[in-house]
Structures are given as C-alpha cells and as structure tokens.
Design an enzyme around this catalytic site. Structure first.
Site, mmCIF file in Angstrom:
data_model
loop_
_atom_site.group_PDB
_atom_site.id
_atom_site.type_symbol
_atom_site.label_atom_id
_atom_site.label_comp_id
_atom_site.label_asym_id
_atom_site.label_seq_id
_atom_site.Cartn_x
_atom_site.Cartn_y
_atom_site.Cartn_z
ATOM 1 C CB THR A 275 1.649 -2.751 -6.316
ATOM 2 O OG1 THR A 275 2.089 -2.656 -7.683
ATOM 3 C CG2 THR A 275 1.039 -4.120 -6.079
ATOM 4 C CD GLU B 59 -0.598 2.980 2.199
ATOM 5 O OE1 GLU B 59 -0.960 2.162 1.339
ATOM 6 O OE2 GLU B 59 0.571 3.454 2.245
ATOM 7 C CG HIS C 57 2.364 0.076 1.278
ATOM 8 N ND1 HIS C 57 2.055 1.403 1.157
ATOM 9 C CD2 HIS C 57 3.392 -0.144 0.414
ATOM 10 C CE1 HIS C 57 2.848 1.977 0.277
ATOM 11 N NE2 HIS C 57 3.678 1.052 -0.188
ATOM 12 C CB ALA D 102 3.763 -5.099 -3.310
ATOM 13 C CD1 TRP D 103 6.562 -2.224 0.606
ATOM 14 C CD2 TRP D 103 8.711 -2.459 1.168
ATOM 15 N NE1 TRP D 103 6.647 -2.057 1.973
ATOM 16 C CE2 TRP D 103 7.951 -2.199 2.348
ATOM 17 C CE3 TRP D 103 10.084 -2.644 1.277
ATOM 18 C CZ2 TRP D 103 8.538 -2.131 3.605
ATOM 19 C CZ3 TRP D 103 10.663 -2.579 2.530
ATOM 20 C CH2 TRP D 103 9.890 -2.312 3.679
#
Length: 305
Positions: free
Chosen positions: A228, A259, A280, A282-283
C-alpha cells in the site's frame, strides 16, 4: 483570496470555508497544460497528485500556500517553493488507520482465500460437492504467523498494532543507517521469516524495485506480500512470475507504478493466481476522507485568518 483545488475529485468529501473572503474553485481534474492558467491568480492551491514544478510555481505570482491533500510532497518542487516564499503543507496522518485496516483486511483475504471461496459458493462448485462444504485452497490462520513490516512510520506502526492484536508476531525491517532494535531484522533476514510482508516506505532511488526477483526468491513458501506504499517498490513482472510459479502464495496490491494504469498493465491480467488488486483505495475510508477535508480546511483557514 482565491483557493484552487486542482484535482478535487480525488477527495469525494467536499470542502467548505467559513471565511467569506475566500473564493473557492474546485476542479475535478487538471491536465498538465492547464495548471498554469488555473493557478496564475491563486493565493492558495490544493493538489493531491497534480505536479507543481518550478515553471508552474513561478507563474503563480500571488501564491502563498500549496496544500497537498496527501501524506507526501513529492509532486511539488520544494526548492523553488522555498525560494519564492511559498509555504508547502501536507497532511501526513489523516489515513494511517484506514491504510492499516486495509492491510489487515487483505491479509485475511489472502490467507483465507476469501475471494476464491466466495466465488465457489456461486459458480457451482459448492452445489456440486459431495459434502456439506467445498474444500479448495489451503486456509491459513493469521494468528501465530509472522508479520513483517518494511517502514516504521505512522502507517507501519498502526498496521503492527493491529497485527499484534490478532496474535501475530511483528518484526520490522531494520531502518537503514540506524542500530537494529530487538524487534527488527535486516531486510534480507526478514524476507526469510515473514509469513506476510507489508510495505510502508517512500519511493526513493534506494527503494525503487526493492522487492524484485531476488527478494521474492528469499521469501518463505506460503508467504504473502501486501503493498500500500508506492507501486514501484515492487518489480511487477517479478511478482507475477513468483505468483505463477507458486513460490509466493499471494499478493495484495493497492498501488501501481502508473496510475491510472493502462488496460494491459502486467498486474491486471485476469489469470494471475492469488493476486488481489485494488484501485489505490486503502487511504479512502469515510473517516479518513473527513479528517483530510477538515485538515485542508484548517490549513487554508489558518493561512488567511
């Protein structure tokens, strides 16, 4: 006072400012050739991933603050900003818990093959079974396994805290240039003992491709890797080869080297075994988004108080 958000769609939570003197202009996205025209009269600029180099910063004659809606500042020319007296502020701690929970969630998914077993319940494998259950890939418990953490920042420590709560033995990779602590191992040794390896270091020349063919070959049979951090920490082709060969039991990847990725990215092939790729996110828990929005509003408010 003009505040411009160059890629506001990266933060689904809308911003609002109590100061009536602030003119807020959020743009969903901004192409490189549109940056200067959008920031040339701005007093503050908010950006997540849009790059502000020397040319862009020098063109913004009124600019006093760059607020990065992320934990890093690698998309800003910090030297030029300092020369021009432009303050650069980031938000380093808004998503630590969100990323750590994502690490643990994907760890369970990999160790217990959740995706495979959920598919088996719907595609006929369970209904065709001669028994009450359908037995497929080997299910491994998380408790009692070794959780290897590369990167001892906020997120690495948060993931380690959750892992300990699950009964895992946590070992960190030794921080380069520092004495080895009792719970740390040189990376080469950590690779050989970790049942799960999670990456939380920034992308630098020293960490680029740090998990490549040699590193993957060192990992113990049945191990899984979770990334991550930054996509380019892992050699994508080497990872695919290790998964196809079965020397690595699984991988959860939330970040890619490009990305958004091209459709033919090597990690997006549909037939790679035991690979879980997420875009993308995870945050991006609701709580983390709210914290990020509040912190950005605070940064802007303090600048123009």
């Amino acid at each position: 006072m003009k505040v411009v958000f160059l890629d506001a769609a990266t933060l689904p939570t809308a911003l609002s400012f109590a100061n009536p003197a602030i003119e807020y202009l959020p743009y969903s996205s901004t192409s490189p050739d549109s940056v200067i025209s959008r920031i040339c009269e701005a007093t503050a600029v908010i950006t997540n991933k849009v790059r502000l180099g020397a040319e862009e910063l020098r063109a913004a004659k009124q600019l006093r603050l760059v607020a990065v809606a992320a934990a890093g500042t690698d998309n800003i020319d910090l030297d030029t900003a300092a020369q021009l007296g432009i303050r650069v502020a980031n938000v380093p701690d808004y998503g630590s818990d969100s990323v750590a929970e994502h690490v643990i969630a994907t760890l369970f998914a990999l160790r217990r093959h959740v995706v495979t077993y959920a598919a088996a319940a719907l595609d006929g494998r369970w209904t065709a079974s001669e028994h009450f259950c359908w037995n497929g890939p080997r299910i491994r418990d998380v408790g009692g396994s070794v959780f290897g953490v590369v990167g001892r920042g906020r997120i690495g420590e948060a993931a380690a805290r959750l892992a300990r709560g699950l009964g895992m033995e946590v070992r960190f990779a030794q921080t380069p240039g520092m004495a080895c602590r009792i719970d740390e191992l040189p990376l080469e040794e950590l690779l050989m003992v970790a049942d799960a390896l999670t990456l939380h270091v920034p992308l630098t020349p020293a960490t680029l491709g740090m998990i490549g063919r040699e590193a993957l070959a060192r990992m113990k049979p049945g191990a899984v890797i979770i990334n991550t951090g930054r996509g380019a920490l892992v050699d994508a082709s080497a990872l695919v080869a290790a998964l196809r060969e079965g020397s690595l039991a699984g991988a959860a990847i939330d970040v890619l080297d490009v990305e958004p990725p091209p459709a033919d990215h090597v990690l997006l092939a549909a037939d790679i075994p035991n690979l879980l790729v997420t875009p993308h996110v995870a945050w991006a828990s609701e709580n983390a988004q709210a914290r990020l929005a509040a912190r950005l509003e605070q940064l802007i408010g303090q600048q123009f108080a």
